[in-house]
Design a protein around this motif. Structure first.
Motif: not given
Length: 118
Positions: A5-13, A28-35, A51-56, A61-63
């Motif tokens: 399952k993949q997720f995206k998030f934008d963060s600075a560091h 600076h910032g990045h658009t991270y791709q998490l698999t 279940d993909f929805s259970e993973i999501k 909340p962590i993302i």
């Protein structure tokens, strides 16, 4: 079988421990791709590993803790390298979903890490 399952998030560091003059020392910032990868057997009744929805539901909340945030201000990420972000994510997600077997985190489209626990 391995499910992902993949997720995206934008963060600075910024990386406070790199030498002065290094481009990553500045904010600076990045658009991270998490698999996320999960291993398991297919449930004969349901026909799936998870279940993909259970993973999501478990991961969202962590993302949210790191999406559109300055990672250096997140507890445990004071030196937020890609490697340490992956370990931080692993620790949080594995508590909620023990079947987690691998994390792939892209910091840019061409650079990232794979973490399989220690």
């Amino acid at each position: 079988m391995i499910l992902f399952k993949q997720f995206k998030f934008d963060s600075a560091h910024f990386l406070p421990n790199v030498p002065k003059g290094h481009k990553c020392r500045g904010l600076h910032g990045h658009t991270y791709q998490l698999t996320l990868y999960f291993e398991g057997k297919i449930d004969e009744k349901l026909g799936w590993i998870m279940d993909f929805s259970e993973i999501k539901r478990a991961v969202d909340p962590i993302i949210e803790c790191i999406d559109h945030k300055l990672l250096n201000e997140v507890e445990g990420l004071e030196n937020p390298t890609c490697e340490l972000i992956a370990i931080w994510l692993w620790d949080k997600i594995r508590l909620k979903i023990p079947q987690l077997s691998r994390i792939k985190l892209f910091e840019t489209p061409t650079s990232g890490v794979i973490f399989e626990g220690e």
